[in-house]
Design a protein around this motif. Sequence first.
Motif, PDB file in Angstrom:
ATOM      1  N   VAL A 804       0.834  -1.196   0.000  1.00  0.00           N
ATOM      2  CA  VAL A 804       0.000   0.000   0.000  1.00  0.00           C
ATOM      3  C   VAL A 804       0.872   1.251   0.000  1.00  0.00           C
ATOM      4  CG1 VAL A 804      -1.636   1.358   1.365  1.00  0.00           C
ATOM      5  CG2 VAL A 804      -2.006  -1.089   1.050  1.00  0.00           C
ATOM      6  N   GLU A 805       1.901   1.236   0.837  1.00  0.00           N
ATOM      7  CA  GLU A 805       2.773   2.412   0.898  1.00  0.00           C
ATOM      8  C   GLU A 805       3.494   2.638  -0.436  1.00  0.00           C
ATOM      9  OE1 GLU A 805       5.266   1.623   4.213  1.00  0.00           O
ATOM     10  OE2 GLU A 805       3.755   2.189   5.713  1.00  0.00           O
ATOM     11  N   ALA A 806       3.906   1.539  -1.090  1.00  0.00           N
ATOM     12  CA  ALA A 806       4.577   1.672  -2.386  1.00  0.00           C
ATOM     13  C   ALA A 806       3.627   2.241  -3.439  1.00  0.00           C
ATOM     14  CB  ALA A 806       5.107   0.306  -2.834  1.00  0.00           C
ATOM     15  N   ALA A 807       2.381   1.761  -3.427  1.00  0.00           N
ATOM     16  CA  ALA A 807       1.405   2.287  -4.386  1.00  0.00           C
ATOM     17  C   ALA A 807       1.108   3.753  -4.094  1.00  0.00           C
ATOM     18  CB  ALA A 807       0.123   1.458  -4.327  1.00  0.00           C
ATOM     19  N   ASP A 808       0.987   4.089  -2.798  1.00  0.00           N
ATOM     20  CA  ASP A 808       0.765   5.494  -2.441  1.00  0.00           C
ATOM     21  C   ASP A 808       1.907   6.366  -2.943  1.00  0.00           C
ATOM     22  OD1 ASP A 808      -1.571   4.839  -1.186  1.00  0.00           O
ATOM     23  OD2 ASP A 808      -0.817   5.065   0.863  1.00  0.00           O
ATOM     24  N   ALA A 809       3.136   5.863  -2.811  1.00  0.00           N
ATOM     25  CA  ALA A 809       4.295   6.643  -3.241  1.00  0.00           C
ATOM     26  C   ALA A 809       4.276   6.855  -4.758  1.00  0.00           C
ATOM     27  CB  ALA A 809       5.588   5.936  -2.816  1.00  0.00           C
ATOM     28  N   SER A 810       3.870   5.830  -5.500  1.00  0.00           N
ATOM     29  CA  SER A 810       3.839   5.978  -6.959  1.00  0.00           C
ATOM     30  C   SER A 810       2.758   6.963  -7.396  1.00  0.00           C
ATOM     31  CB  SER A 810       3.618   4.622  -7.630  1.00  0.00           C
ATOM     32  OG  SER A 810       2.334   4.106  -7.309  1.00  0.00           O
TER      33      SER A 810
END
Length: 949
Positions: A804-810
């Motif tokens: 989730v954090e990686a998707a938020d960052a993208s």
Amino acid sequence: MLSGVPTLRGGLHTVAVMTTRLVGRTDELSALLAHTASEPPGAVLVTGEAGVGKTRLLDELADRLRGAAAIVLRGSAVEGGGPYRPLVRALVGAAPPSLAGSPSLGPHAAVLARLLPGWPPLPPVRAADLVDPVVVLGEAVRVLLQVIAGERRAVLMLDDLHWADRDTLDLLAYLCAGAAPVPLVLAARDDERGPAELVTVGRHAGRQLLRPLDEAGVAVLAAERAGAPVAPETVAYLFAASGGLPLLVAELTAGLVQSGGLRREGGVWRPDGPVQARVPGAFTRLVAGRVRGLATPVRVLVRTAALLGDDLDWRFVATATAQDDPAAGLRAAVDAGLFRTGDTDALRWRHALTRAAVLEDLTPPERAELTRQTVSHLKDAALTGAQRAVAADLCARAGERSRAAGLLLDHGREHLAAGALVAAGDVLASAAAFVDDGTEQAAEVAVERLRVLGLRALTDDALALGEQVLPGLPVDGAARIRLQLARACVAAERWEAAGLHLAAAAPAGSAEHLALAANVALGRHDVDGALRLAADAVAAGRREGTPEAVCEALEITGRVRRSSDAAASRAAFTEAARLAAEHRLVPWQVRALAELATHDVYGAGDLGRLREARQLAAGAGMPGTALIMELQLVAAGTSIDGHVATLPLARRCADTATRLRLPGPAAHALVFVARGQYWGGDTAGASATLEEYLRQSPDPIAAESARAAYRCWDAWLSHDGRRAAGELSRTVQALRASAVSRPAPLWGYWALLSTVVHPDDPAPLAELRGSDALVQVANRAALQYGDAVLAARAGARERSRGLVEAADASLAGHNHERLFLRSLMIGPDGAAAAFDAEVLLREALTRWEPAGEVRLVRWCRERLRMLGLPVPRPARDRATVPPRLRALGVTGRELEVLRLVAGGATNVDIAARLHVSTRTAETHVSSLLAKTGSTARAELAGWLPVLAP
């Protein structure tokens, strides 16, 4: 005698040719004054036969309007005057070159260079980069009229439109059809057959018919002209002889007084013997007498001027007569009542009938000899514009056909450069009539004619012309024709025909030939062949020194490589942009930047390069290309701020595309309008817009996916995730049927929502993982969010949180997309992978409520209630945003940013003041630029006056 007024001298009498009061036109003048004050502005066409007083009526109207402090933009057409001539005359005085820098004109300034002398010129533009030039100029003129008028009353008045060219009339029809921001008063003869396009103008304009004067009106006008009353028997003669036409009444009265045909007795002009002359004979004899009374050099000057046309540059007349100092002769002709002067360089006949009378008085041998002498004098002259057309006509009459063709070829190229395509086609067709078949000159003319037909998208006409002219041409000429035909077929996506013409266009190794062949291969879905031919074209273009062909080939390479090898695609577009900038190939530079911007948007979502490309396209006179980029900004804006926030910009794109007559982009813009209406709660408006889109869309696949998408969101907003996923499956099924990759976010929505409601079905995520749709950042994030859902259900909470954090960052900066995708992850039981659903829903409310996302706000509140959680009170910050800014979709937070920008704050300053990241501050500023249509931060301060109470 009136000071400065030319006089007619003859016999014992002198009569001043003075401007008198308007006679017999009270009702017509009142109607026109009312028209110029009406709202919204409209158009009126004043018609009547030659000499009935149309110009005199417009003179009086202009004087009244100027007396009321209105801006009067006045122009007139002349026979053979060339494209846009009346508009140029009307606008040039009010639009000096310095106005080109006005921010209000924006992209239209470069386009107006086609009309206005001294304005910054346009770079050369290919056919594929243009939309209908008449419409483009119409839009530019519309905006220019707004700028000229400002807050004042302004009127555009154009006379003698029976002589206007078809391009001008097409542009006027566009303005008359509702685009003009100021009233239009137009005038034309109705006693002779004018261009068919004038009928179209008349359909969009009101009509004002001028009839001849009655006998009482003739008496008043004759008395005005003679300076005293005229006897009844003379009035009867004037009425019968003139037919009530004011021009002839005035001229005949002046002629009778001048010749001694009237004597003054007791303050009344009476006939001195029988009066039996008739018009037109009487008028012709009157003019002929004036000409014969001139000195020989002046007589030659006047008769040569009659050969040259109606509206003349006096220097052109001097060149055609080989007179070094014609000033005295011209003054004598003006004093004789043959010419009237306009600006410092222009001469104009007192009336078209005056010129006709001069020509009628010449015998055929006299006219032939005068033509021969004039052609001889013009042989080495530097001619431009309509002078070339006049000289070509004289050359043709003198039997010099090749010279006539050469002049018309150059004149046609002038029209082509100015975007006057109809005029260019007509002139070049005339040139073709004078060339000999099979000559190099025939090939030159044919190439230019094909170029015009390509710009007008008349592919069938181009092919027919090509087959007509090909037989007998020399090899080089035939090859050039074949390449033009191939390019026309490529533009029309007729790949087989394009291939046949390329095969016949030997030699086949030129860069242009190879680039066109690469286009054809790509059109035939031969990807490997397209890449190979494009590489050969690049190599050949570098050897030949033809950078345009290299840019074309690099573009094909970049497009083919976009999905399979993003780095190679970027490299090709980057090299094309560099090469185009180096050689000042602005259209190719725009195209390359636009392709690179697409990479940016699909990737991190950076819109800077897209805005740069849009600005460059607009400045280069490529409004169609600029509009496509504007639509890309709309699409990107929905990911950042949502569909409701971008609704005003989407509407503006739809309006612009409709005015530019671009049905594809207009339909595409309607998709975004409908989405903005839908999510903003205007269900009825969204349905109507969607139906309009379905009627206009040329793509049945896009139409079907649009229908299914709305059914999906209706189900999801009703908290029926399974039905919503089913509708999305039908949407994706429609997209699968397309041979063209469509990396729309719908792929990600489908895969994510399907995974949430059917976690045991791995197919949606697997298809997304292996598809080209992952070039779109929203789809990459949706894949990570989907994996997070599965990880959470498998108990891998830390892995789920990391995904989730990686998707938020993208999706950094794409706040709307991030919140929407995360909302799709909330299942019926409230499970939402590794994040707190309540925290997400409250964050969504704080962003979506001030943005006007009515349906999403309602969904968030309902979902909180379903989860048994407290529901926040409605936000009130929308009320603090002024209506004008709120209509543009500006939010309360953006209003804070606007105030800080106007105060000179940098993005770093804004981030510190509002306790947000610098990237978020950049996003807010970019959003304000897009919503207000501003091109620089400094322009945003101009919106602050709307904040005043």
